[in-house]
Design a protein around this motif. Structure first.
Motif, PDB file in Angstrom:
ATOM      1  N   ASN A  16      11.879 168.872  63.391  1.00  0.00           N
ATOM      2  CA  ASN A  16      10.963 169.821  62.752  1.00  0.00           C
ATOM      3  C   ASN A  16       9.501 169.398  62.821  1.00  0.00           C
ATOM      4  O   ASN A  16       8.615 170.241  62.779  1.00  0.00           O
ATOM      5  CB  ASN A  16      11.347 170.044  61.286  1.00  0.00           C
ATOM      6  N   GLN A  17       9.232 168.104  62.919  1.00  0.00           N
ATOM      7  CA  GLN A  17       7.856 167.608  62.943  1.00  0.00           C
ATOM      8  C   GLN A  17       7.277 167.547  64.359  1.00  0.00           C
ATOM      9  O   GLN A  17       6.118 167.206  64.534  1.00  0.00           O
ATOM     10  CB  GLN A  17       7.790 166.224  62.295  1.00  0.00           C
ATOM     11  N   TRP A  18       8.074 167.851  65.363  1.00  0.00           N
ATOM     12  CA  TRP A  18       7.608 167.817  66.748  1.00  0.00           C
ATOM     13  C   TRP A  18       6.724 169.020  67.037  1.00  0.00           C
ATOM     14  O   TRP A  18       6.743 170.021  66.319  1.00  0.00           O
ATOM     15  CB  TRP A  18       8.793 167.849  67.703  1.00  0.00           C
ATOM     16  N   SER A  19       5.987 168.960  68.115  1.00  0.00           N
ATOM     17  CA  SER A  19       5.184 170.097  68.556  1.00  0.00           C
ATOM     18  C   SER A  19       6.118 171.215  69.017  1.00  0.00           C
ATOM     19  O   SER A  19       7.087 170.969  69.741  1.00  0.00           O
ATOM     20  CB  SER A  19       4.292 169.673  69.726  1.00  0.00           C
ATOM     21  N   ALA A  20       5.829 172.437  68.608  1.00  0.00           N
ATOM     22  CA  ALA A  20       6.661 173.582  69.002  1.00  0.00           C
ATOM     23  C   ALA A  20       6.659 173.782  70.516  1.00  0.00           C
ATOM     24  O   ALA A  20       7.598 174.337  71.077  1.00  0.00           O
ATOM     25  CB  ALA A  20       6.184 174.842  68.298  1.00  0.00           C
TER      26      ALA A  20
END
Length: 61
Positions: A25-29
């Motif tokens: 969830n904290q990664w770049s989309a």
């Protein structure tokens, strides 16, 4: 799920360690992984296979 892993010469690898990112969830989309696998942010776990004589860099939180 079970995964068969092969080395670059096509031989079955039988000794490896799997390291997974359980929460993406904290990664770049727009991360390349999501585009390559056809998923969106936070939908999947992402795993790496580390083989004999490989190494990883890790930080302690």
């Amino acid at each position: 799920p079970r995964v068969k892993v092969y080395d670059v010469e096509g031989k079955k690898a039988n000794q490896e360690v799997e390291i997974c990112h359980l929460d993406t969830n904290q990664w770049s989309a727009g991360h390349t992984t999501f585009r390559a696998l056809g998923h969106k942010l936070g939908e999947i776990e992402v795993c790496h296979f580390i083989f004999q004589n490989d190494f990883i860099w890790a930080s302690q939180d």
